[in-house]
Design a protein around this motif. Structure first.
Motif, PDB file in Angstrom:
ATOM      1  N   GLY A  29     -19.413   3.965   4.894  1.00 45.29           N
ATOM      2  CA  GLY A  29     -20.721   3.944   5.520  1.00 45.29           C
ATOM      3  C   GLY A  29     -20.679   2.588   6.133  1.00 45.29           C
TER       4      GLY A  29
ATOM      5  N   ILE B 124     -22.514   0.298   4.734  1.00 51.67           N
ATOM      6  CA  ILE B 124     -23.952  -0.465   4.651  1.00 51.67           C
ATOM      7  C   ILE B 124     -23.747  -1.746   3.604  1.00 51.67           C
ATOM      8  CG2 ILE B 124     -26.128  -0.096   3.581  1.00 51.67           C
ATOM      9  CD1 ILE B 124     -25.870   2.930   4.220  1.00 51.67           C
TER      10      ILE B 124
ATOM     11  N   ASP C  20       0.901  -1.336  -0.144  1.00 53.05           N
ATOM     12  CA  ASP C  20       0.011   0.147  -0.124  1.00 53.05           C
ATOM     13  C   ASP C  20       0.754   1.249  -0.161  1.00 53.05           C
ATOM     14  OD1 ASP C  20      -3.221   0.336   0.481  1.00 53.05           O
ATOM     15  OD2 ASP C  20      -1.790   2.007   0.937  1.00 53.05           O
ATOM     16  N   GLN C  21       0.484   2.306  -0.910  1.00 49.30           N
ATOM     17  CA  GLN C  21       1.052   3.580  -0.897  1.00 49.30           C
ATOM     18  C   GLN C  21       1.052   4.220   0.479  1.00 49.30           C
ATOM     19  OE1 GLN C  21      -0.490   5.619  -4.201  1.00 49.30           O
ATOM     20  NE2 GLN C  21      -2.373   6.038  -2.962  1.00 49.30           N
TER      21      GLN C  21
ATOM     22  N   HIS D 120     -16.804   1.662  -6.860  1.00 51.71           N
ATOM     23  CA  HIS D 120     -17.527   2.977  -6.923  1.00 51.71           C
ATOM     24  C   HIS D 120     -18.213   3.046  -5.510  1.00 51.71           C
ATOM     25  CE1 HIS D 120     -19.947   6.448  -8.927  1.00 51.71           C
ATOM     26  NE2 HIS D 120     -19.478   6.715  -7.898  1.00 51.71           N
ATOM     27  N   ARG D 121     -19.593   3.044  -5.264  1.00 54.24           N
ATOM     28  CA  ARG D 121     -20.218   3.129  -4.204  1.00 54.24           C
ATOM     29  C   ARG D 121     -20.505   1.986  -3.129  1.00 54.24           C
ATOM     30  NH1 ARG D 121     -25.500   6.861  -4.671  1.00 54.24           N
ATOM     31  NH2 ARG D 121     -24.696   7.558  -2.851  1.00 54.24           N
TER      32      ARG D 121
ATOM     33  N   ILE E  18       3.630   1.341  -5.614  1.00 50.11           N
ATOM     34  CA  ILE E  18       4.264   0.762  -6.839  1.00 50.11           C
ATOM     35  C   ILE E  18       3.866   1.884  -8.093  1.00 50.11           C
ATOM     36  CG2 ILE E  18       3.660  -1.214  -8.261  1.00 50.11           C
ATOM     37  CD1 ILE E  18       4.673  -2.182  -5.583  1.00 50.11           C
TER      38      ILE E  18
ATOM     39  N   SER F  41     -11.934   2.868   1.725  1.00 43.14           N
ATOM     40  CA  SER F  41     -12.703   1.767   2.585  1.00 43.14           C
ATOM     41  C   SER F  41     -12.667   2.341   3.999  1.00 43.14           C
ATOM     42  CB  SER F  41     -11.961   0.627   2.592  1.00 43.14           C
ATOM     43  OG  SER F  41     -11.761   0.030   1.165  1.00 43.14           O
TER      44      SER F  41
ATOM     45  N   GLY G  85     -18.232  -0.625  -2.710  1.00 44.70           N
ATOM     46  CA  GLY G  85     -17.088  -1.671  -2.574  1.00 44.70           C
ATOM     47  C   GLY G  85     -17.143  -2.716  -1.473  1.00 44.70           C
ATOM     48  N   VAL G  86     -17.751  -2.207  -0.293  1.00 44.01           N
ATOM     49  CA  VAL G  86     -17.578  -2.879   1.056  1.00 44.01           C
ATOM     50  C   VAL G  86     -18.571  -4.075   0.654  1.00 44.01           C
ATOM     51  CG1 VAL G  86     -18.066  -2.965   3.481  1.00 44.01           C
ATOM     52  CG2 VAL G  86     -16.962  -0.874   2.470  1.00 44.01           C
ATOM     53  N   ALA G  87     -19.645  -3.652   0.117  1.00 51.01           N
ATOM     54  CA  ALA G  87     -20.763  -4.659  -0.116  1.00 51.01           C
ATOM     55  C   ALA G  87     -20.107  -5.881  -1.073  1.00 51.01           C
ATOM     56  CB  ALA G  87     -22.132  -4.297  -0.369  1.00 51.01           C
TER      57      ALA G  87
HETATM   58  C1  LIG Z   1     -18.224   8.450   2.002  1.00 53.48           C
HETATM   59  C2  LIG Z   1     -18.573   7.065   1.627  1.00 53.48           C
HETATM   60  C3  LIG Z   1     -19.486   6.238   1.831  1.00 53.48           C
HETATM   61  C4  LIG Z   1     -19.485   4.953   1.404  1.00 53.48           C
HETATM   62  N1  LIG Z   1     -20.550   4.075   1.781  1.00 53.48           N
HETATM   63  C5  LIG Z   1     -20.376   2.917   1.444  1.00 53.48           C
HETATM   64  C6  LIG Z   1     -21.406   1.783   1.988  1.00 53.48           C
HETATM   65  O1  LIG Z   1     -22.209   2.313   2.876  1.00 53.48           O
HETATM   66  N2  LIG Z   1     -21.340   0.682   1.525  1.00 53.48           N
HETATM   67  C7  LIG Z   1     -20.534   0.222   0.558  1.00 53.48           C
HETATM   68  O2  LIG Z   1     -20.382  -0.930   0.080  1.00 53.48           O
HETATM   69  N3  LIG Z   1     -19.376   0.935  -0.133  1.00 53.48           N
HETATM   70  C8  LIG Z   1     -19.434   2.373   0.304  1.00 53.48           C
HETATM   71  N4  LIG Z   1     -18.514   3.244  -0.162  1.00 53.48           N
HETATM   72  C9  LIG Z   1     -17.803   2.856  -1.185  1.00 53.48           C
HETATM   73  C10 LIG Z   1     -16.566   1.995  -0.831  1.00 53.48           C
HETATM   74  O3  LIG Z   1     -15.776   2.435   0.292  1.00 53.48           O
HETATM   75  C11 LIG Z   1     -15.274   1.870  -2.160  1.00 53.48           C
HETATM   76  O4  LIG Z   1     -16.193   1.401  -3.105  1.00 53.48           O
HETATM   77  C12 LIG Z   1     -14.422   0.729  -1.441  1.00 53.48           C
HETATM   78  O5  LIG Z   1     -13.841   1.291  -0.376  1.00 53.48           O
HETATM   79  C13 LIG Z   1     -13.445   0.605  -2.563  1.00 53.48           C
HETATM   80  O6  LIG Z   1     -12.328  -0.164  -2.005  1.00 53.48           O
HETATM   81  P1  LIG Z   1     -10.816  -0.188  -2.932  1.00 53.48           P
HETATM   82  O7  LIG Z   1     -10.102  -1.214  -1.817  1.00 53.48           O
HETATM   83  O8  LIG Z   1     -11.029  -0.422  -4.255  1.00 53.48           O
HETATM   84  O9  LIG Z   1     -10.382   1.277  -2.513  1.00 53.48           O
HETATM   85  P2  LIG Z   1      -9.613   1.846  -1.326  1.00 53.48           P
HETATM   86  O10 LIG Z   1     -10.152   1.429  -0.087  1.00 53.48           O
HETATM   87  O11 LIG Z   1      -9.343   3.284  -1.761  1.00 53.48           O
HETATM   88  O12 LIG Z   1      -8.046   1.321  -1.379  1.00 53.48           O
HETATM   89  C14 LIG Z   1      -7.118   1.362  -2.321  1.00 53.48           C
HETATM   90  C15 LIG Z   1      -5.782   1.215  -1.813  1.00 53.48           C
HETATM   91  O13 LIG Z   1      -4.911   1.378  -2.870  1.00 53.48           O
HETATM   92  C16 LIG Z   1      -3.732   1.893  -2.341  1.00 53.48           C
HETATM   93  N5  LIG Z   1      -2.841   2.298  -3.665  1.00 53.48           N
HETATM   94  C17 LIG Z   1      -3.561   2.928  -4.663  1.00 53.48           C
HETATM   95  N6  LIG Z   1      -2.547   2.889  -5.596  1.00 53.48           N
HETATM   96  C18 LIG Z   1      -1.489   2.330  -5.074  1.00 53.48           C
HETATM   97  C19 LIG Z   1      -0.033   2.118  -5.685  1.00 53.48           C
HETATM   98  N7  LIG Z   1       0.383   2.454  -6.920  1.00 53.48           N
HETATM   99  N8  LIG Z   1       0.660   1.479  -4.873  1.00 53.48           N
HETATM  100  C20 LIG Z   1       0.408   1.034  -3.716  1.00 53.48           C
HETATM  101  N9  LIG Z   1      -0.979   1.195  -3.165  1.00 53.48           N
HETATM  102  C21 LIG Z   1      -1.853   1.907  -3.887  1.00 53.48           C
HETATM  103  C22 LIG Z   1      -4.264   3.223  -1.692  1.00 53.48           C
HETATM  104  O14 LIG Z   1      -3.458   3.930  -0.794  1.00 53.48           O
HETATM  105  C23 LIG Z   1      -5.513   2.625  -1.089  1.00 53.48           C
HETATM  106  O15 LIG Z   1      -5.252   2.216   0.373  1.00 53.48           O
HETATM  107  C24 LIG Z   1     -18.493   4.452   0.506  1.00 53.48           C
HETATM  108  C25 LIG Z   1     -17.363   5.330  -0.202  1.00 53.48           C
HETATM  109  C26 LIG Z   1     -17.253   6.775   0.535  1.00 53.48           C
HETATM  110  C27 LIG Z   1     -16.165   7.513   0.163  1.00 53.48           C
END
Ligand SMILES: Cc1cc2nc3c(=O)[nH]c(=O)nc-3n(C[C@H](O)[C@H](O)[C@H](O)COP(=O)(O)OP(=O)(O)OC[C@H]3O[C@@H](n4cnc5c(N)ncnc54)[C@H](O)[C@@H]3O)c2cc1C
Length: 337
Positions: free
Chosen positions: A46, A48, A33-34, A315-316, A161, A42, A318-320
């Protein structure tokens, strides 16, 4: 079982759940992780475990979310047992206030075996969806980091990376911003909103969508259900804390707090629960969702490289979506590596 080395790039919910599932198949997994594991979108979520409002989306959105309840129920037990951290998985139900399309919602719920009831006791009509669940993301992400360590997953934080090296159709290694080269049999890109900084070809498909949230301290109000009205929701946590959100802002990676939008969230919260007018918010935060046009993530093998796997753009929701996406990508890796 194979002992192939897998590099997971990005330790959000998608990278962590994928890493755990891949590790359980016997692979040697390293997560990069960067910044810190679980501290991006994440953490801000929220939590949900249901796509508000699934009837407005393509069917695939709900298909990707629907197994998350069972998955997180079991995972929560494992996390409590192995890490001592309770991610607060709980049933909350969902109350939709004043919906325009109540007939459509009822029809969709019936087709998807979700029990509903209607409440007409107040001036606003409400439909309640039963057996909707939530989890508390900051706790979940903290527990997942610890759990990954107990499983023997290698964690490398604060290492970005920046590129891949390839030999014909194979990725041979990835390189960190401080010039270190890491070799592996396969690479999984789960870099969320930052994906196009490493794979430029996804610039138009995956983009940051900022979401701001506010949190009230323990309000003393006895709330169980998640409340939703006109694109806005309130989530009661187990300790009485109330989360309200969220915004959808296409402002790139601009981290500045938008006070106008925060005030707007407060106004919407007070409209639903007038008692909140006298309660000061405890904090606010934001995250950058990995935005896509239709909320459908990219969960597949890269078209040009046999050992580069993609899992981003959730997008909206990802947790689910994380458990089902992780399952799909783990199956692909198990067949190919
Ligand atoms: C306000 C808000 C409310 C939300 N509510 C909900 C909800 O209620 N239910 C739900 O299901 N989803 C919800 N979401 C959406 C959900 O949070 C995201 O879809 C999900 O977190 C995406 O997960 P991810 O692991 O892809 O991204 P992230 O959690 O952003 O993780 C990506 C990771 O990659 C790392 N990274 C990126 N590029 C590099 C690189 N080149 N080298 C090393 N590391 C890197 C970053 O540092 C980061 O830690 C919400 C989002 C927000 C912002």
């Amino acid at each position: 079982m194979s002992n192939g080395k897998i590099a997971v790039i990005g330790g959000g919910i998608i990278g962590c759940i994928s890493a755990i599932e891949i590790k359980k198949k016997g692979f040697d997994v390293t997560v990069f992780d960067q910044s810190k594991i679980g501290h991006a979108s994440s953490w801000a979520s929220g939590g949900i475990l249901f796509p508000l409002m699934p009837w407005d989306y393509l069917k695939k959105v709900y298909d990707l979310c629907k197994s998350s309840t069972n998955y997180y129920e079991q995972l929560s037990k494992d996390l409590i047992q192995k890490t001592g951290i309770d991610p607060q998985f709980q049933e909350s139900d969902l109350t939709i206030i004043d919906p325009l399309n109540i007939g459509e919602i009822q029809k969709w719920c019936k087709q998807n075996n979700i029990e509903t009831s209607i409440n007409e006791a107040t001036c606003k009509r409400k439909i309640i969806l039963k057996k909707i669940f939530q989890i508390r993301p900051p706790r979940l992400m903290k527990a997942l980091r610890k759990y990954m360590e107990t499983l023997g997953i290698n964690i490398i934080e604060n290492k970005k990376i920046i590129s891949f090296d390839a030999n014909k159709c194979e990725i041979t290694s990835c390189t960190t911003s401080d010039g270190k080269v890491f070799m592996a049999e396969a690479f999984l890109l789960s870099s969320g909103a930052w994906t196009s900084s490493i794979l430029e070809e996804y610039r138009d498909n995956v983009f940051p969508i900022k979401g701001q949230m506010i949190q009230y301290p323990n309000t003393g109000l006895k709330l169980k259900n998640i409340l939703y009205e006109d694109g806005f929701y309130l989530i009661p946590r187990r300790d009485g804390v109330l989360i309200a959100g969220s915004t959808l802002e296409k402002v790139g990676f601009n981290s500045q707090e938008n006070i106008k939008n925060i005030d707007n969230l407060k106004r919407k919260a007070e409209k639903i629960i007038p008692e909140l007018k006298t309660i000061k918010i405890a904090k606010s935060w934001h995250g950058f969702r990995p935005g896509t046009v239709d909320n459908i993530p990219i969960t597949e093998k890269h078209k040009d490289y046999n050992n580069l796997f993609l899992n981003f753009g959730h997008h909206r929701y990802g947790v689910a979506m994380a458990p089902q996406s992780a399952r799909i990508i783990t199956d692909l890796i198990s067949v190919d590596v």
